[in-house]
Structures are given as structure tokens and as C-alpha cells.
Design a protein around this motif. Structure first.
Motif, short mmCIF file in Angstrom:
data_model
loop_
_atom_site.label_atom_id
_atom_site.label_comp_id
_atom_site.label_asym_id
_atom_site.label_seq_id
_atom_site.Cartn_x
_atom_site.Cartn_y
_atom_site.Cartn_z
N VAL A 87 0.85 -1.19 0.00
CA VAL A 87 0.00 0.00 0.00
C VAL A 87 0.88 1.24 0.00
O VAL A 87 1.76 1.39 0.85
N GLY A 88 0.64 2.15 -0.94
CA GLY A 88 1.43 3.37 -0.97
C GLY A 88 0.87 4.41 -1.90
O GLY A 88 -0.10 4.17 -2.64
N ASP A 89 1.50 5.59 -1.88
CA ASP A 89 1.04 6.73 -2.68
C ASP A 89 1.93 7.00 -3.88
O ASP A 89 1.63 7.89 -4.69
N ASN A 90 3.02 6.25 -4.01
CA ASN A 90 4.03 6.56 -5.03
C ASN A 90 4.15 5.41 -6.01
O ASN A 90 4.59 4.32 -5.66
N MET A 91 3.78 5.66 -7.26
CA MET A 91 3.87 4.64 -8.30
C MET A 91 5.31 4.21 -8.54
O MET A 91 5.59 3.03 -8.80
N LEU A 92 6.25 5.17 -8.45
CA LEU A 92 7.64 4.90 -8.82
C LEU A 92 8.38 4.08 -7.76
O LEU A 92 9.37 3.42 -8.08
N THR A 93 7.91 4.11 -6.52
CA THR A 93 8.60 3.39 -5.45
C THR A 93 7.70 2.30 -4.86
O THR A 93 7.99 1.11 -4.99
N ASP A 94 6.61 2.69 -4.22
CA ASP A 94 5.76 1.73 -3.52
C ASP A 94 5.18 0.69 -4.48
O ASP A 94 5.31 -0.52 -4.26
N ILE A 95 4.52 1.16 -5.51
CA ILE A 95 3.84 0.25 -6.43
C ILE A 95 4.84 -0.57 -7.23
O ILE A 95 4.69 -1.78 -7.39
N ARG A 96 5.89 0.09 -7.69
CA ARG A 96 6.91 -0.62 -8.46
C ARG A 96 7.55 -1.74 -7.63
O ARG A 96 7.76 -2.85 -8.12
N SER A 97 7.88 -1.46 -6.38
CA SER A 97 8.51 -2.48 -5.54
C SER A 97 7.57 -3.65 -5.28
O SER A 97 7.99 -4.81 -5.24
N GLY A 98 6.29 -3.33 -5.09
CA GLY A 98 5.32 -4.40 -4.89
C GLY A 98 5.20 -5.30 -6.09
O GLY A 98 5.18 -6.54 -5.98
N VAL A 99 5.15 -4.70 -7.26
CA VAL A 99 5.08 -5.47 -8.50
C VAL A 99 6.33 -6.33 -8.67
O VAL A 99 6.26 -7.51 -9.01
N GLU A 100 7.50 -5.73 -8.42
CA GLU A 100 8.77 -6.46 -8.55
C GLU A 100 8.82 -7.66 -7.60
O GLU A 100 9.42 -8.69 -7.91
#
Length: 263
Positions: free
Chosen positions: A205-218
């Protein structure tokens, strides 16, 4: 959603608070997770603070937190070193949180012939430190960076972050560092390990596509993008392109997320 997921990995700055102010719904969300006995961790790129300091900051905002609820990039860095190079001698550029994380893993900190140079945010960074670090890396030491954040919010503006120091060390040494914090999957995997949770059972869960979401996907997790911080409905398409990934879910705020978890 409740039946599908077992744990939440929750970003802090921009998701739970802005500076020293909690975001609306943060205390209520955490109270709900505790009552329903959801597993969760606060996952932060901050390498300067210890989990106890992070928990104290949250409690001061009225958000219940214990040190064990927190996973920092410093902890993940120390854990990574212990797993991959347990006998390594480490040169450290960083602050108290990183130092404590390394010591808690029994890692030797030294400036003499290190096997690894670990670098995080260091607000006492000097040219002399840069010289020693670059020489060590060029002599063969592995370069590890706690997190790649170029800027940090401070006093209504921004200051250089760990990534800015790391960019200089990389340019001078000519070597790519191992990156631990978001958007790397390593910090997320550390949090999953602490929860004994498989990636497919967790939500990042996060507000930042470049960090939070990207890391989750990775890391192989499903993700929740909240419009509570950096990403907004107005700029989300731009950030989708930059991040080259898609969130699993998007919610306006923490109240909407709580409602989704109740369904």
C-alpha cells in the motif's frame, strides 16, 4: 478482499502521514487492522531512524505502533548483508538507524579494508568520507545503497537524500550499487520474511507509483495505490508511464481502503 490477502505492507510518508501530521483515516485504519488481527508492517525507505524511533513518531500522531511493526531500509540492508556476506567487514556512510541495524546483525563496521561500502542518508557527509568510500569501492568492495531517494521533504522544502550521495559515489567509482529500498524488491521481501507471508498473500500500500507500487510489482505482490500523497487522479497516467507498471487497486483515501478490506 479479506479472504484473499493475509498481510499489508504499508508505506509511511504520503500514505500514513505528511511530515508530522497524520493523514485522515490513518489511526482508524491501523485500529481496524489490529482489531481484525490483520498482519501488517510499516515499510519505509528511511534508513536514519530505528524502528523504535519510527514507532514513537507514529504514536505521537495518535497512530498505534510498536517497533516490531516497522521495517526500515536499514534493517533490510543489514539482513541482506547477513544473508549474503555474513563475515563481511563494512564501511558505513549513514546515521544512527543504519548503524544500529548493522550492529544488531553482528556486522563489523570499519573503515579499514572493507568488503562492503554501505551508504544511506548521512547529514554529516563529508568529502573525506566520499574519498574513503570511492577508494574502497574501486579497490573491490561491494557498493550497497539503502535507498535511492534523491530528495527528502524537510521544513516545507527538500534536502538531498541517500540517492543523491549514492549518485556521486556511483559516478566516481564507476560501479552500480545494490539497491535495497523501494523500488527494489529487497525491502519488500524482507518485510514478507518477517511476516512469514508469501508475496501473493500480501498487499503493498502506498502513494508513489515509482517506489511503492513498483517495488510491490517487482516482489510479486498485489498493490494498492492511494491518492493521499504524490500520486493524484490528475497525474496518475503520467506516473503509470514512468513506473511502467499498474496498481491492482486504486483508492481515494484510507477510508476507502478500510471499506474495501471489510468487504
Amino acid at each position: 478482499m479479506k479472504l484473499r490477502y493475509h498481510a499489508l505492507l504499508i508505506d509511511l510518508d504520503g500514505t500514513i502521514y505528511h511530515g508530522d501530521k497524520p493523514i485522515e483515516g490513518a489511526a482508524e485504519l491501523i485500529a481496524f487492522l489490529r482489531k481484525q488481527e490483520w498482519s501488517y508492517r510499516f515499510v519505509t525507505n528511511n534508513s536514519s531512524a530505528t524502528p523504535m524511533q519510527v514507532a514513537e513518531r507514529l504514536n505521537n500522531m495518535g497512530i498505534d505502533a510498536e517497533p516490531d511493526d516497522v521495517c526500515t531500509s536499514a534493517q533490510a540492508t543489514a539482513y541482506y548483508i547477513k544473508q549474503h556476506m555474513p563475515k563481511a567487514r563494512v564501511m558505513m556512510i549513514g546515521e544512527y538507524g543504519l548503524q544500529q541495524a548493522l550492529l544488531e546483525q553482528g556486522i563489523t563496521i570499519t573503515d579499514e579494508q572493507p568488503d562492503i561500502v554501505v551508504q544511506g542518508i548521512d547529514r554529516s557527509f563529508t568529502y573525506e568520507k566520499a574519498i574513503k568510500a570511492v577508494q574502497a569501492i574501486r579497490d573491490g568492495a561491494t557498493s550497497i545503497m539503502t535507498n535511492p531517494d534523491l530528495l527528502l521533504p524537510a521544513n516545507g522544502g527538500f534536502i538531498p537524500g541517500a540517492g543523491s550521495i549514492g549518485a556521486m559515489l556511483k559516478a566516481a567509482s564507476g560501479k552500480e550499487p545494490v539497491i535495497i529500498g523501494k523500488p527494489s524488491r529487497i525491502l519488500i521481501q524482507y518485510a514478507l520474511d518477517k511476516l512469514n507471508c508469501a508475496a501473493e498473500q500480501a498487499l503493498v500500500v502506498g502513494d508513489n507509483m515509482l517506489t511503492d507500487i513498483r517495488s510491490g510489482v517487482e516482489a510479486g505482490c498485489d498493490t494498492v495505490l492511494l491518492y493521499t500523497g504524490l500520486t493524484t487522479p490528475a497525474n496518475v497516467e503520467e506516473y503509470r508511464k514512468l513506473a511502467e507498471c499498474e496498481p491492482t487497486y486504486c483508492y481515494t483515501d484510507l477510508y476507502e481502503l478500510k471499506q474495501a478490506l471489510m468487504s
